[in-house]
Design a protein around this motif. Structure first.
Motif, short mmCIF file in Angstrom:
data_model
loop_
_atom_site.label_atom_id
_atom_site.label_comp_id
_atom_site.label_asym_id
_atom_site.label_seq_id
_atom_site.Cartn_x
_atom_site.Cartn_y
_atom_site.Cartn_z
N MET A 1 0.83 -1.21 0.00
CA MET A 1 0.00 0.00 0.00
C MET A 1 0.87 1.25 0.00
SD MET A 1 -3.33 0.90 0.13
CE MET A 1 -2.96 2.17 -1.09
N ASP A 2 1.92 1.24 0.77
CA ASP A 2 2.85 2.38 0.81
C ASP A 2 3.49 2.62 -0.56
OD1 ASP A 2 2.33 2.79 3.47
OD2 ASP A 2 4.08 1.68 4.20
N GLN A 3 3.80 1.53 -1.26
CA GLN A 3 4.40 1.66 -2.58
C GLN A 3 3.40 2.21 -3.59
OE1 GLN A 3 5.99 -2.21 -3.50
NE2 GLN A 3 7.77 -1.98 -2.15
N VAL A 4 2.14 1.82 -3.46
CA VAL A 4 1.09 2.37 -4.33
C VAL A 4 0.97 3.87 -4.11
CG1 VAL A 4 -1.40 2.41 -4.76
CG2 VAL A 4 -0.22 0.22 -4.53
N ILE A 5 0.95 4.28 -2.85
CA ILE A 5 0.83 5.70 -2.52
C ILE A 5 2.04 6.47 -3.03
CG2 ILE A 5 0.74 7.35 -0.61
CD1 ILE A 5 -0.85 5.25 0.97
N ALA A 6 3.22 5.88 -2.90
CA ALA A 6 4.44 6.53 -3.39
C ALA A 6 4.41 6.69 -4.91
CB ALA A 6 5.67 5.72 -2.96
N LEU B 1 1.84 7.13 -6.73
CA LEU B 1 0.85 8.15 -7.10
C LEU B 1 1.11 9.49 -6.44
CD1 LEU B 1 -2.34 5.89 -6.78
CD2 LEU B 1 -1.06 6.42 -8.85
N ASP B 2 2.29 9.65 -5.90
CA ASP B 2 2.61 10.84 -5.11
C ASP B 2 2.45 12.14 -5.91
OD1 ASP B 2 3.62 12.09 -2.67
OD2 ASP B 2 5.39 12.58 -3.88
N GLU B 3 2.73 12.09 -7.20
CA GLU B 3 2.67 13.30 -8.03
C GLU B 3 1.27 13.62 -8.51
OE1 GLU B 3 5.34 12.74 -11.25
OE2 GLU B 3 7.14 12.61 -10.00
N TYR B 4 0.31 12.76 -8.20
CA TYR B 4 -1.06 12.94 -8.68
C TYR B 4 -1.98 13.40 -7.54
CZ TYR B 4 0.69 10.28 -12.67
OH TYR B 4 1.43 9.85 -13.74
N ASP B 5 -3.12 13.90 -7.96
CA ASP B 5 -4.16 14.31 -7.00
C ASP B 5 -4.89 13.05 -6.56
OD1 ASP B 5 -5.93 15.69 -5.50
OD2 ASP B 5 -6.97 16.69 -7.15
N THR B 6 -4.46 12.48 -5.43
CA THR B 6 -4.87 11.14 -5.04
C THR B 6 -5.66 11.14 -3.73
OG1 THR B 6 -2.86 10.29 -6.06
CG2 THR B 6 -4.06 8.79 -4.63
N TYR B 7 -6.68 10.27 -3.68
CA TYR B 7 -7.48 10.07 -2.46
C TYR B 7 -7.54 8.57 -2.19
CZ TYR B 7 -8.88 14.83 -3.54
OH TYR B 7 -8.86 16.17 -3.84
N VAL B 8 -7.14 8.16 -0.99
CA VAL B 8 -7.07 6.74 -0.64
C VAL B 8 -8.04 6.44 0.49
CG1 VAL B 8 -5.61 4.85 0.15
CG2 VAL B 8 -4.65 6.63 -1.33
N GLN B 9 -8.93 5.46 0.23
CA GLN B 9 -9.85 4.99 1.27
C GLN B 9 -9.59 3.52 1.53
OE1 GLN B 9 -14.01 5.41 0.33
NE2 GLN B 9 -14.65 4.13 2.06
N SER B 10 -9.04 3.22 2.70
CA SER B 10 -8.71 1.83 3.02
C SER B 10 -8.44 1.67 4.50
CB SER B 10 -7.48 1.38 2.22
OG SER B 10 -7.07 0.08 2.61
#
Length: 807
Positions: A136-141, A143-152
């Motif tokens: 999950m941390d790697q997924v967030i990393a 997408l770091d440059e994008y406008d991202t919202y994570v629900q989990s």
């Protein structure tokens, strides 16, 4: 004689505490060092459903789910301001991350809309597995440059988030408390004594949570703030007693005298609060028991520290306190006292009207049991992400249906019937999950059908079926022939894979790869949806989380499922809310009745009057009704737990404000008119009430505005508002009520011998009792006869019913 012995014991105990102050301080230093380490030993439970009764459908279903099924980590990730082509590229990059099992994404409105992409990610391992967290941390990393919202649930850590927020609340609260203490203090150096006393009590309470093994995130987050707000009174009472005694005695003797007088006063004051917290422990919803246990321990530690540590600190700081005496900053409120006396015939009737209106509106308040309709002033990242995803793509209400395993045909029929409901968008189960070429994974295939599906020789298929029959000891199939032997596709695939792995079956490379991929999917699916005992079916619905429509559909679901299974459980947010609603009906009455009953019993023995407790409790109960009429008037919902918790705390804690005024009034009216007694009482009680009330109200408001958790924030808002209302009623309604009801108070008193002030009178008066005063000269004697002349003094009237007559 008994009273003297009691006083002697308290004085003796106080002397021991003061003289052994060095030993007590040393013990507290050791205890504080221990608690600095032990405070991290407690487990904090952030799952509120674990406090449901074992008898509820939700709890039973959750226990089965935890024991029987595997729930893999999942995440909904929304990337805004992106093209569909770029989103497809990101999907491929995320799939390449180790630990990511699958990603659902396409160009439908469910996954791409308004330049926003929604990825539904499933991981290889369970939610809290380290491999899942790393992935999950790697997924967030990525997408770091994008406008991202994570629900989990993988990224959510409610306990850590609350701890950080409450830390901020505590820092601000400390500054507010310091300002209030400075305003109401008599010397500057009494403030460090109060801060040290509370700091030690708070640390001891936090450091002993581990004895419970586990506490709720609600108790853990608000305990320290409420401990400060509820228990600060105890330290202030002892400190003010000490400064009064210091005017007449040396530090040691002043501490002894102050402590001996403060112990009974503080103990009686704390009983109302502790009794109300004790009422929480009778709730069916066991989070009340948890909160009552944690907060009661907090108050007990506060009492113990005030009684055993603070006297020593007062002696140590006495010289500095003497040198830092300052003028009184608290204003004289005699004008308000005179206003109270003049409006005693006006305010009570107005209050009765307000009371009736508030009772009506408080009964119209809409209590909710989930979070979806609540709004907080503070929002954490997870809540912001959830709201943005919901606004763009909507939100499903997912329920799990747990039924006995073993009959795929019955499951298929049930899933089909449930899916026919308008509010059900789709259903998921092994019985309606496609495997290959339109066949469901639970479809029963004979050898010929299996051979055609998998492209293997029919004889090989028959050999495989024969081996399967031997493996399952269904020898009759071998005797009767295998041509018409139906076996569920999932069972045959799992058996084929096992035989291949053991080397009994050899497949060509392409088929082997296909079987391997299918096995992985079937294995994960079976772990999630089937055990040896139960099957889990999923309902994806458009239903709101709670409400009449949802309740009606739940009843229909139960009725439909009941046609197929005698034992079945529906588990989800909606069923959890329904269970909580059932508890609320009982707990609501229980908390209201027990809190009022406990407090009224204590007041009954404190004031020895039947009428006085009714007036005091009615005032605070009125503030509770007014408090919980606000949501109805404002058109907002309120979380049910807020009502239960705040009702108990508001009744138990703010009744102390009423007790302070009433105690002084009852004492002072023996020697002056009731109007002057009330004015003096208000002046004397104002510093204590404004200090305690301001701190409790500030603590509640800060929690309400700075906490992102809906339950905690709702408790804070209601507590802050309720405390302010209680302060207004205690200072602006209770005094007039006491003056107007003075006759009722006297007539319902339990004490037979009582004193009453007699204003100057002339003529003949029959007296049966003891007179303190002047009868054309001072007189202190027991009189049984007639006095002719002017009489002014205090009369001890003797038996109830004796009358004073002027002849």
């Amino acid at each position: 004689m008994e009273k003297k012995e009691e006083v002697g014991f308290i004085e003796k105990l106080s002397t021991i505490i003061v003289d052994k102050r060095t030993g007590f301080i040393l013990l507290y230093i050791i205890a504080c060092i221990f608690c600095l380490f032990s405070r991290s030993w407690v487990d904090v439970n952030d799952d509120i459903t674990k406090y449901l009764s074992e008898e509820t459908e939700t709890r039973q279903g959750l226990i089965i789910s935890e024991e029987e099924f595997t729930t893999y980590g999942m995440a909904s990730v929304m990337v805004s301001n992106i093209t569909y082509e770029k989103a497809k590229e990101l999907k491929g990059q995320m799939l390449a991350i180790s630990g990511v099992n699958s990603i659902v994404f396409d160009n439908s409105d469910e996954h791409f809309k308004s330049a926003s992409a929604l990825f539904s990610i499933t991981f290889d391992k369970e939610t809290k597995d380290e491999e899942t967290i790393i992935a999950m941390d790697q997924v967030i990393a990525l997408l770091d440059e994008y406008d991202t919202y994570v629900q989990s649930e993988i990224t959510e850590d409610m306990a850590a988030s609350l701890e950080k927020e409450i830390g901020t609340v505590l820092i601000i609260a400390v500054f507010i408390i310091l300002a209030v203490l400075l305003f109401t203090s008599k010397t500057y150096m009494e403030i460090p004594v109060l801060v040290l006393t509370f700091g030690v009590a708070a640390l001891l309470n936090m450091g002993t949570h581990f004895i419970y093994g586990e506490i709720s995130f609600i108790s853990n987050s608000i305990a320290i703030v409420l401990q400060l707000a509820l228990a600060i009174d105890y330290a202030i009472i002892l400190c003010h007693r000490f400064t009064e005694e210091r005017q007449h005695f040396e530090a040691r003797e002043a501490a002894i005298q102050a402590l001996s007088k403060a112990i009974p006063e503080i103990s009686s004051s704390s009983l109302t609060t502790i009794s109300s917290l004790f009422a929480l422990m009778f709730m069916q919803f066991k989070v009340g028991f948890d909160m009552g246990l944690v907060l009661s321990k907090a108050l007990i530690f506060s009492l113990f520290v005030v009684f055993t540590l603070m006297p020593g600190l007062l002696v140590i700081f006495s010289n500095l306190m003497d040198k830092t005496v300052h003028k009184n900053f608290v204003p004289d409120i005699s004008v308000w006292g005179r206003f109270v006396a003049k409006t005693r015939m006006i305010i009570p009737p107005i209050f009765i009207v307000i009371l009736i209106v508030s009772i009506y509106f408080s009964n119209q308040t809409h209590y909710v049991f989930g979070y979806t309709t609540l709004h907080n002033f503070a929002q954490n990242e997870s809540q912001i992400a959830k709201k943005n995803i919901k606004d763009n793509f909507g939100e499903d209400n997912i329920m799990a249906v747990i039924v006995p395993a073993g009959d795929y045909d019955k499951e298929a029929e049930l899933l089909e019937e449930l899916e026919s409901y308008d509010m059900v968008t789709r259903t998921v189960g092994l019985a309606n999950t496609e495997a290959l070429d339109g066949h469901m994974v639970t479809d029963k295939l004979i050898p010929r059908q299996f051979a055609e599906l998998t492209d293997v020789d029919i004889e090989v298929a028959k050999m495989l079926y024969g081996a399967y029959a031997v493996h399952n000891e269904t020898y009759s199939k071998l005797i009767n022939g295998l041509n018409d032997y139906p076996v569920p596709l999932i069972d045959m695939f799992m058996y084929l894979y096992d035989q291949k792995e053991e080397g009994y079956v050899t497949l060509d490379e392409e088929l082997e790869e296909e079987i391997d991929d299918l096995y992985k999917q079937l294995f994960r699916g079976k772990n999630q949806l089937e055990s040896e005992t139960y099957s889990r079916l999923l309902l994806i619905t458009d239903l709101p989380e709670e409400g009449e429509v949802t309740d009606d559909h739940l009843a229909k679901f139960h009725e439909t499922i009941g046609k197929y299974y005698e034992e079945a459980y529906i588990v989800g947010e909606s069923t959890s809310n329904q269970d909580l609603a059932t508890f609320f009906a009982f707990d609501n009455v229980l908390i209201s009745v027990l809190s009022a009953l406990f407090v009224m019993t204590i007041l009954l023995f404190t004031f020895k009057s039947a009428g006085l407790p009714v007036l005091l409790v009615l005032t605070i109960q009125g503030s509770i009704w007014i408090n919980f009429s606000f949501p109805s008037v404002m058109g907002t919902n309120i979380f049910f737990l807020s009502y239960l918790v705040v009702t108990a705390i508001q009744m138990g804690a703010t009744i102390d404000y009423a007790i302070v005024i009433t105690s002084r009034y009852m004492e002072l009216k023996k020697t002056m008119s009731i109007e002057d007694a009330m004015t003096t009482s208000l002046n004397q009680a104002f510093p204590t009430i404004i200090t305690s009330g301001t701190i409790l109200a500030s603590a509640g408001i800060l929690i309400g505005f700075l906490s992102s958790d809906y339950a905690v924030a709702s408790i804070g808002v209601c507590l802050g508002r309720g405390t302010i209302i209680s302060l207004i009623l205690v200072m602006g309604v209770l005094p007039q009520t006491l003056l107007l009801g003075d006759t009722l108070i006297e007539k319902t008193a339990f004490v037979i011998n009582r004193e009453r002030l007699i204003s100057s009178q002339s003529g003949s008066m029959k007296i049966n009792g003891k007179l303190h005063g002047y009868v054309n000269g001072y007189m202190d004697a027991t009189v049984n006869g007639t006095i002719r002349g002017s009489v002014k003094g205090v009369v001890n009237i003797g038996k109830e019913g004796d009358e004073d007559e002027v002849e």
